[in-house]
Motif scaffolding. Structure first.
Motif, mmCIF file in Angstrom:
data_model
loop_
_atom_site.group_PDB
_atom_site.id
_atom_site.type_symbol
_atom_site.label_atom_id
_atom_site.label_comp_id
_atom_site.label_asym_id
_atom_site.label_seq_id
_atom_site.Cartn_x
_atom_site.Cartn_y
_atom_site.Cartn_z
ATOM 1 N N SER A 162 23.187 -12.704 57.927
ATOM 2 C CA SER A 162 24.226 -11.619 58.401
ATOM 3 C C SER A 162 23.427 -10.446 58.883
ATOM 4 O O SER A 162 23.725 -9.897 60.125
ATOM 5 C CB SER A 162 25.373 -11.192 57.898
ATOM 6 O OG SER A 162 25.114 -10.793 56.639
ATOM 7 N N SER A 163 22.257 -10.065 58.285
ATOM 8 C CA SER A 163 21.480 -9.019 58.585
ATOM 9 C C SER A 163 20.841 -9.193 59.969
ATOM 10 O O SER A 163 20.655 -8.115 60.646
ATOM 11 C CB SER A 163 20.586 -8.650 57.400
ATOM 12 O OG SER A 163 21.066 -8.329 56.344
ATOM 13 N N HIS A 164 20.580 -10.559 59.973
ATOM 14 C CA HIS A 164 19.653 -10.825 61.381
ATOM 15 C C HIS A 164 20.507 -11.582 62.379
ATOM 16 O O HIS A 164 19.951 -11.971 63.333
ATOM 17 C CB HIS A 164 18.489 -11.700 61.036
ATOM 18 C CG HIS A 164 17.368 -10.775 60.244
ATOM 19 N ND1 HIS A 164 16.572 -9.866 60.732
ATOM 20 C CD2 HIS A 164 17.306 -10.730 58.963
ATOM 21 C CE1 HIS A 164 15.787 -9.405 59.950
ATOM 22 N NE2 HIS A 164 16.424 -9.740 58.754
ATOM 23 N N ASN A 165 21.776 -11.642 62.261
ATOM 24 C CA ASN A 165 22.472 -12.595 62.985
ATOM 25 C C ASN A 165 21.815 -14.069 63.472
ATOM 26 O O ASN A 165 21.939 -14.601 64.629
ATOM 27 C CB ASN A 165 22.766 -11.941 64.487
ATOM 28 C CG ASN A 165 23.604 -10.808 64.467
ATOM 29 O OD1 ASN A 165 24.234 -10.523 63.452
ATOM 30 N ND2 ASN A 165 23.923 -10.118 65.610
ATOM 31 N N ARG A 166 21.877 -14.650 62.181
ATOM 32 C CA ARG A 166 21.150 -15.865 62.234
ATOM 33 C C ARG A 166 21.893 -16.964 61.763
ATOM 34 O O ARG A 166 22.892 -16.737 61.125
ATOM 35 C CB ARG A 166 19.864 -15.843 61.407
ATOM 36 C CG ARG A 166 18.855 -15.354 62.043
ATOM 37 C CD ARG A 166 17.332 -15.308 61.103
ATOM 38 N NE ARG A 166 16.273 -14.683 61.723
ATOM 39 C CZ ARG A 166 15.266 -13.904 61.141
ATOM 40 N NH1 ARG A 166 15.398 -13.803 59.805
ATOM 41 N NH2 ARG A 166 14.302 -13.494 61.723
ATOM 42 N N LEU A 167 21.514 -18.143 62.502
ATOM 43 C CA LEU A 167 22.286 -19.714 61.984
ATOM 44 C C LEU A 167 21.257 -20.149 60.881
ATOM 45 O O LEU A 167 20.223 -20.296 61.540
ATOM 46 C CB LEU A 167 22.518 -20.551 63.001
ATOM 47 C CG LEU A 167 22.928 -21.982 62.709
ATOM 48 C CD1 LEU A 167 24.118 -22.078 61.952
ATOM 49 C CD2 LEU A 167 22.872 -22.547 64.213
ATOM 50 N N PHE A 168 21.757 -20.522 59.667
ATOM 51 C CA PHE A 168 20.956 -21.164 58.783
ATOM 52 C C PHE A 168 21.581 -22.568 58.282
ATOM 53 O O PHE A 168 22.770 -22.761 58.312
ATOM 54 C CB PHE A 168 21.026 -20.542 57.302
ATOM 55 C CG PHE A 168 19.875 -19.517 57.186
ATOM 56 C CD1 PHE A 168 19.876 -18.009 57.693
ATOM 57 C CD2 PHE A 168 18.707 -20.004 56.497
ATOM 58 C CE1 PHE A 168 18.716 -17.350 57.378
ATOM 59 C CE2 PHE A 168 17.708 -19.130 56.332
ATOM 60 C CZ PHE A 168 17.590 -17.649 56.622
ATOM 61 N N PHE A 169 20.487 -23.582 58.577
ATOM 62 C CA PHE A 169 20.781 -24.672 57.777
ATOM 63 C C PHE A 169 20.386 -24.768 56.505
ATOM 64 O O PHE A 169 19.010 -24.575 56.323
ATOM 65 C CB PHE A 169 20.051 -25.832 58.793
ATOM 66 C CG PHE A 169 20.754 -26.209 59.961
ATOM 67 C CD1 PHE A 169 21.681 -27.458 60.183
ATOM 68 C CD2 PHE A 169 20.621 -25.319 60.946
ATOM 69 C CE1 PHE A 169 22.493 -27.748 61.400
ATOM 70 C CE2 PHE A 169 21.278 -25.741 62.284
ATOM 71 C CZ PHE A 169 22.227 -26.957 62.470
ATOM 72 N N VAL A 170 21.167 -25.134 55.579
ATOM 73 C CA VAL A 170 20.864 -25.035 54.279
ATOM 74 C C VAL A 170 20.884 -26.596 53.600
ATOM 75 O O VAL A 170 22.192 -27.003 53.417
ATOM 76 C CB VAL A 170 21.549 -24.083 53.348
ATOM 77 C CG1 VAL A 170 21.283 -24.027 51.647
ATOM 78 C CG2 VAL A 170 21.670 -23.041 53.969
ATOM 79 N N GLU A 171 19.873 -27.261 53.238
ATOM 80 C CA GLU A 171 20.093 -28.491 52.766
ATOM 81 C C GLU A 171 20.061 -28.390 51.149
ATOM 82 O O GLU A 171 19.280 -27.710 50.401
ATOM 83 C CB GLU A 171 18.663 -29.173 53.167
ATOM 84 C CG GLU A 171 18.709 -30.933 52.521
ATOM 85 C CD GLU A 171 17.275 -31.534 52.457
ATOM 86 O OE1 GLU A 171 17.015 -31.989 53.742
ATOM 87 O OE2 GLU A 171 16.775 -31.413 51.744
ATOM 88 N N VAL A 172 20.900 -29.033 50.837
ATOM 89 C CA VAL A 172 21.538 -29.337 49.157
ATOM 90 C C VAL A 172 21.205 -30.863 48.876
ATOM 91 O O VAL A 172 21.065 -31.810 49.738
ATOM 92 C CB VAL A 172 22.798 -28.765 49.067
ATOM 93 C CG1 VAL A 172 22.934 -27.289 49.217
ATOM 94 C CG2 VAL A 172 23.940 -29.831 49.466
ATOM 95 N N MET A 173 20.940 -31.019 47.598
ATOM 96 C CA MET A 173 20.756 -32.571 47.074
ATOM 97 C C MET A 173 21.889 -33.307 47.353
ATOM 98 O O MET A 173 23.035 -32.710 47.384
ATOM 99 C CB MET A 173 20.596 -32.496 45.633
ATOM 100 C CG MET A 173 19.013 -31.999 45.488
ATOM 101 S SD MET A 173 18.317 -32.168 43.555
ATOM 102 C CE MET A 173 16.607 -32.113 43.940
ATOM 103 N N GLY A 174 21.583 -34.659 47.465
ATOM 104 C CA GLY A 174 22.904 -35.782 47.657
ATOM 105 C C GLY A 174 22.252 -36.497 48.720
ATOM 106 O O GLY A 174 22.616 -36.320 50.014
#
Ligand code: ATP
Length: 327
Positions: A162-174
């Motif tokens: 949110s500080s950089h107005n970014r879109l993050f893809f976060v990969e979690v296990m599974g």
């Protein structure tokens, strides 16, 4: 069935927070019921190599709060062979062990069933895997802790997003199960959640992100399970979105093995304690080939073969809820 006087306990397959608490519960239950107890190092591999240690109530002090497993874990090729299992059996007989508690996932349980079928050796399983992909229990050991770890990490990513107005893809296990992705995604307020059980479609992903942008959201998080059904890995997904929605500044974060570690949550410690006691009591009652688990907050047991074959279906209602609350 022969009277149970000594029980062996092992951790096998992928480690999970709460395994130590389960070992402790098994060892302390043995002490309570005046049974001998041995720990097997490195799962089936250690059993074949006779890497065993006598345990008493004091051997397991100060471990309920520790992640990982004091008995170590391993994958064993040897146990997949008849000769390996024969050697494992001989080692248990030599040590006068009468029954085995296996803390692990469905692979470990498959080995345990085979062992029972070949040698008539009593076995009980305790589900220990962060993936929560085992039938016969609403929660596996380590799942709750892994969820909390993932949510905490995503919260931190949200700060920078949110500080950089970014879109993050976060990969979690599974790889095969989306439980962590779905629940951590809802818990962390992710805009989209991609899981192996459901193909939500890439068009829908683009539409949703575009909608978020137009709605004035300053950051977006997409939680992706390793085995997401789109068939694209997290980097390919990020690239696809960057190409189609060039307005977005896209980043990728892979949480990886940190999700396996750490001090178990209170929930996992209590669950491990309940399941460990039940496992020993089932064996004392002359039962075998069962997996202990939790259902409607009650400790239950399930035929281990049913648990292996059953799978565990995703909560579709949560997907719907996620859609509503990220509007
Ligand atoms: P996780 O869910 O974390 O992967 P798991 O218990 O499913 O845990 P596996 O690697 O599948 O992990 O299995 C652990 C061990 O169980 C294997 O290394 C092997 O020794 C034993 N095992 C698995 N399948 C069999 C089988 N068909 N026959 C004999 N032993 C088996």
């Amino acid at each position: 069935m022969k009277k149970i006087k000594k029980i062996a306990v092992m951790t096998s397959g992928g480690d999970a927070p709460g395994m130590n608490a389960a070992i402790r519960a098994v060892v302390r239950s043995c002490a309570y019921y005046s049974l001998g107890c041995v720990g097997i190092y490195r799962g089936y591999e250690g059993l074949i190599e006779d890497d065993l240690v006598e345990l008493n109530a004091r051997s397991v002090h100060n471990i309920i709060n520790k992640g990982g497993t004091i008995l170590k874990s391993a994958r064993s090729k040897g146990f997949r062979t008849k000769e390996g299992r024969q050697k494992a059996y001989e080692n248990l007989i030599e040590r006068e062990v009468d029954a085995l508690v296996v803390i692990g996932g469905d692979g470990s349980f498959t080995g345990a069933v085979l062992f029972n079928e070949e040698f008539g050796f009593p076995v009980v399983g305790i589900p220990g895997t962060i993936d929560n992909d085992i039938f016969g229990t609403s929660h596996t050991l380590g799942y709750d802790t892994a969820l909390n770890t993932a949510v905490e990490a995503i919260d931190k990513i949200r700060d920078t997003a949110s500080s950089h107005n970014r879109l993050f893809f976060v990969e979690v296990m599974g790889r095969d199960a989306g439980f962590i992705a779905l629940n951590a995604g809802v818990g962390a307020g992710a805009e989209e959640i991609l899981i192996p059980e459901e193909d939500l479609g890439l068009d829908r992903l683009l539409e949703s992100l575009e909608r978020s942008r137009r709605a004035g959201k300053s950051s977006s998080i997409v939680v992706v399970a390793e085995g997401d059904k789109s068939g694209k890995n997290v980097y390919e997904l990020a690239k696809y979105v960057e190409e189609n929605l060039p307005q977005y500044d896209v980043r990728v974060s892979i949480l990886g093995h940190m999700q396996r570690g750490g001090s178990p949550s209170c929930f996992d410690r209590v669950l491990a304690s309940r399941l460990g006691v039940k496992a020993v009591e089932l064996l004392l009652d002359g039962k075998t080939n069962l997996m202990v688990g939790l259902q409607d907050n009650k400790v239950i047991s399930t035929d281990i073969k049913v648990a292996i074959a059953g799978g565990h279906s995703i909560n579709h209602e949560l997907l719907r809820i996620s859609d509503i609350i990220t509007t």
